[in-house]
Motif scaffolding. Structure first.
Motif: not given
Length: 163
Positions: A140-144, A122-125
């Motif tokens: 990149m601050s919210e990269y899971p 979902s993050w990548k999309k």
């Protein structure tokens, strides 16, 4: 009041599990399939060495049962987000694993649950282009990063006997 008693019991049993786990593993070693020598220290932490040189340390978090324990390792974000083709901040993140002992053989989890993989997808999309570069205005601050409960307990690597 009942909740308080339950949480006190959990804390007491967890402390007991921690003590049992550390007593079981401290001072013992095993060679992993990748060639690293894993050596458990007096505090429960585990050092990984290759050809006699200390490589990394796994930090003991807690024992879930007398035979299972969670650890984390600080890793550079670019080791985790290796497929992103932008500059990645040089921050370190905590990556969790679980070690298990059965019949004196050590196993370690490898990978994360479907829930984590879904969060990552979902993050990548929402944040990456088709070329795996960050979309305009994204960072990149919210990269899971996986949560401890997202360790995939079913995906295991067997190391061998602790000695």
């Amino acid at each position: 009041i009942i909740t308080s008693c339950a949480s006190n019991t959990k804390t007491a049993s967890q402390k007991n599990y921690n003590d049992i786990w550390i007593k079981t593993v401290k001072g013992k070693s095993v060679v992993a399939p990748n060639g690293y020598l894993y050596t458990f220290k007096d505090n429960g932490n585990v050092e990984y060495k290759m050809n006699g040189s200390k490589s990394r340390t796994g930090i003991f978090v807690y024992a879930d049962t007398p035979n299972t324990a969670y650890y984390y390792e600080k890793m550079p974000l670019n080791n985790i987000a290796y497929d992103i083709r932008d500059s990645i901040p040089s921050s370190n993140v905590s990556m969790y694993v679980m070690f298990m002992i059965s019949n004196n053989k050590l196993k370690m989890t490898s990978g994360y649950t479907k829930e984590y993989k879904d969060r990552l997808l979902s993050w990548k999309k929402n944040n990456l282009t088709i070329y795996n570069t960050l979309r305009e205005g994204k960072d990149m601050s919210e990269y899971p990063i996986p949560y401890i409960e997202e360790v995939d307990k079913a995906n295991q690597i067997e190391f061998g006997s602790l000695r």
